[in-house]
Design a protein around this motif. Sequence first.
Motif, PDB file in Angstrom:
ATOM      1  N   MET A   1       4.095   8.967 -12.319  1.00  0.00           N
ATOM      2  CA  MET A   1       5.129   7.962 -12.549  1.00  0.00           C
ATOM      3  C   MET A   1       6.143   7.962 -11.409  1.00  0.00           C
ATOM      4  N   TYR A   2       6.533   9.137 -10.960  1.00  0.00           N
ATOM      5  CA  TYR A   2       7.487   9.221  -9.850  1.00  0.00           C
ATOM      6  C   TYR A   2       6.856   8.727  -8.548  1.00  0.00           C
ATOM      7  N   ALA A   3       5.585   9.035  -8.339  1.00  0.00           N
ATOM      8  CA  ALA A   3       4.895   8.579  -7.129  1.00  0.00           C
ATOM      9  C   ALA A   3       4.717   7.066  -7.130  1.00  0.00           C
ATOM     10  N   ALA A   4       4.610   6.467  -8.309  1.00  0.00           N
ATOM     11  CA  ALA A   4       4.418   5.013  -8.405  1.00  0.00           C
ATOM     12  C   ALA A   4       5.739   4.254  -8.312  1.00  0.00           C
ATOM     13  N   GLY A   5       6.732   4.668  -9.084  1.00  0.00           N
ATOM     14  CA  GLY A   5       7.994   3.933  -9.145  1.00  0.00           C
ATOM     15  C   GLY A   5       8.995   4.312  -8.072  1.00  0.00           C
ATOM     16  N   GLY A   6       8.960   5.555  -7.626  1.00  0.00           N
ATOM     17  CA  GLY A   6       9.918   6.009  -6.616  1.00  0.00           C
ATOM     18  C   GLY A   6       9.945   5.150  -5.358  1.00  0.00           C
ATOM     19  N   PRO A   7       8.776   4.814  -4.795  1.00  0.00           N
ATOM     20  CA  PRO A   7       8.793   3.964  -3.596  1.00  0.00           C
ATOM     21  C   PRO A   7       9.392   2.570  -3.829  1.00  0.00           C
ATOM     22  N   LEU A   8       9.248   2.040  -5.030  1.00  0.00           N
ATOM     23  CA  LEU A   8       9.869   0.745  -5.330  1.00  0.00           C
ATOM     24  C   LEU A   8      11.391   0.859  -5.280  1.00  0.00           C
ATOM     25  N   PHE A   9      11.901   1.949  -5.847  1.00  0.00           N
ATOM     26  CA  PHE A   9      13.350   2.185  -5.827  1.00  0.00           C
ATOM     27  C   PHE A   9      13.841   2.412  -4.396  1.00  0.00           C
ATOM     28  N   GLU A  10      13.135   3.231  -3.647  1.00  0.00           N
ATOM     29  CA  GLU A  10      13.528   3.499  -2.259  1.00  0.00           C
ATOM     30  C   GLU A  10      13.512   2.220  -1.429  1.00  0.00           C
ATOM     31  N   ARG A  11      12.531   1.375  -1.669  1.00  0.00           N
ATOM     32  CA  ARG A  11      12.448   0.103  -0.931  1.00  0.00           C
ATOM     33  C   ARG A  11      13.641  -0.788  -1.265  1.00  0.00           C
ATOM     34  N   ALA A  12      14.035  -0.822  -2.541  1.00  0.00           N
ATOM     35  CA  ALA A  12      15.204  -1.621  -2.935  1.00  0.00           C
ATOM     36  C   ALA A  12      16.477  -1.034  -2.327  1.00  0.00           C
ATOM     37  N   GLN A  13      16.563   0.292  -2.251  1.00  0.00           N
ATOM     38  CA  GLN A  13      17.719   0.916  -1.602  1.00  0.00           C
ATOM     39  C   GLN A  13      17.754   0.581  -0.110  1.00  0.00           C
ATOM     40  N   GLN A  14      16.612   0.683   0.554  1.00  0.00           N
ATOM     41  CA  GLN A  14      16.546   0.403   1.990  1.00  0.00           C
ATOM     42  C   GLN A  14      16.883  -1.052   2.293  1.00  0.00           C
TER      43      GLN A  14
ATOM     44  N   LEU B   1       1.283   1.991 -16.091  1.00  0.00           N
ATOM     45  CA  LEU B   1       2.567   1.891 -15.409  1.00  0.00           C
ATOM     46  C   LEU B   1       2.400   2.060 -13.897  1.00  0.00           C
ATOM     47  N   CYS B   2       1.519   2.950 -13.494  1.00  0.00           N
ATOM     48  CA  CYS B   2       1.228   3.140 -12.066  1.00  0.00           C
ATOM     49  C   CYS B   2       0.568   1.895 -11.477  1.00  0.00           C
ATOM     50  N   GLN B   3      -0.327   1.295 -12.232  1.00  0.00           N
ATOM     51  CA  GLN B   3      -0.991   0.078 -11.767  1.00  0.00           C
ATOM     52  C   GLN B   3       0.014  -1.065 -11.613  1.00  0.00           C
ATOM     53  N   VAL B   4       0.945  -1.169 -12.546  1.00  0.00           N
ATOM     54  CA  VAL B   4       1.984  -2.202 -12.448  1.00  0.00           C
ATOM     55  C   VAL B   4       2.798  -2.001 -11.169  1.00  0.00           C
ATOM     56  N   ALA B   5       3.112  -0.762 -10.834  1.00  0.00           N
ATOM     57  CA  ALA B   5       3.872  -0.501  -9.599  1.00  0.00           C
ATOM     58  C   ALA B   5       3.131  -1.043  -8.385  1.00  0.00           C
ATOM     59  N   GLN B   6       1.821  -0.851  -8.356  1.00  0.00           N
ATOM     60  CA  GLN B   6       1.039  -1.372  -7.238  1.00  0.00           C
ATOM     61  C   GLN B   6       0.982  -2.897  -7.262  1.00  0.00           C
ATOM     62  N   ASP B   7       0.891  -3.468  -8.456  1.00  0.00           N
ATOM     63  CA  ASP B   7       0.808  -4.925  -8.577  1.00  0.00           C
ATOM     64  C   ASP B   7       2.097  -5.622  -8.152  1.00  0.00           C
ATOM     65  N   VAL B   8       3.253  -5.040  -8.500  1.00  0.00           N
ATOM     66  CA  VAL B   8       4.528  -5.700  -8.199  1.00  0.00           C
ATOM     67  C   VAL B   8       5.043  -5.378  -6.801  1.00  0.00           C
ATOM     68  N   ALA B   9       4.409  -4.457  -6.110  1.00  0.00           N
ATOM     69  CA  ALA B   9       4.878  -4.040  -4.782  1.00  0.00           C
ATOM     70  C   ALA B   9       4.914  -5.195  -3.783  1.00  0.00           C
ATOM     71  N   VAL B  10       4.187  -6.270  -4.044  1.00  0.00           N
ATOM     72  CA  VAL B  10       4.176  -7.418  -3.138  1.00  0.00           C
ATOM     73  C   VAL B  10       5.409  -8.306  -3.303  1.00  0.00           C
ATOM     74  N   LEU B  11       6.160  -8.101  -4.378  1.00  0.00           N
ATOM     75  CA  LEU B  11       7.362  -8.897  -4.639  1.00  0.00           C
ATOM     76  C   LEU B  11       8.506  -8.434  -3.755  1.00  0.00           C
ATOM     77  N   GLU B  12       9.570  -9.213  -3.728  1.00  0.00           N
ATOM     78  CA  GLU B  12      10.778  -8.808  -3.011  1.00  0.00           C
ATOM     79  C   GLU B  12      11.273  -7.488  -3.611  1.00  0.00           C
ATOM     80  N   PRO B  13      11.964  -6.661  -2.818  1.00  0.00           N
ATOM     81  CA  PRO B  13      12.310  -5.309  -3.268  1.00  0.00           C
ATOM     82  C   PRO B  13      12.972  -5.223  -4.647  1.00  0.00           C
ATOM     83  N   TRP B  14      14.019  -6.012  -4.883  1.00  0.00           N
ATOM     84  CA  TRP B  14      14.693  -5.902  -6.179  1.00  0.00           C
ATOM     85  C   TRP B  14      13.805  -6.408  -7.311  1.00  0.00           C
TER      86      TRP B  14
END
Length: 192
Positions: free
Chosen positions: A133-146, A82-95
């Motif tokens: 899990m929080y360290a991996a997914g949290g930044p994705l959520f924060e980026r979508a919020q920003q 799940l952490c690896q997926v967070a890194q892999d999808v981070a290049v996509l648009e925020p949502w």
Amino acid sequence: MTAQPFPVSEIVAARRPHRKDAARNYDALIAAAREAFAENGAETSLEDIARRAGVGIGTLYRNFPTRRHLFESVYADEVDDLCQVAQDVAVLEPWEALASWLRRFVDYTVTKRAIREALNNESEIFLACRDSMYAAGGPLFERAQQAGEARADMAFDDLLRMVAGITSTTFLDDAQRDRVLAVALDGVRTAR
């Protein structure tokens, strides 16, 4: 999002054997256990897991001396993925990055539900998995919020609890589960 070591990644790496043949057996056992737990719950026989992995029961016990050790290893491996997926999808648009990660999170909850009772919320493995899990997914959520694409009036913990709650129920099939998740995520998304 830059690649970073997560606590769970270090645990997974430390538990995985270094010899190629032993690592292959270990990986086969983890995959077989994940599948068996998702299908039959935590009471799946260890003999069935060994058979699915194509190894003998002795090989299973060499890698996982106790049932709890197997539960922890499967759980840690799932969170590491799940952490690896967070890194892999981070290049996509925020949502899209957040939604892609959450779809994978749904798959993770199936395994988690099957072995959750066996893990102590205060165990080193559980805490490392939660932190990772929080360290991996949290930044994705924060980026979508920003980006103004996710509600600003909710926390990442709220989002995970909502998705976990949705997936804790029984659905007719995966398509129904995916529809319900999509409706819930529509409530989180602000920009269209």
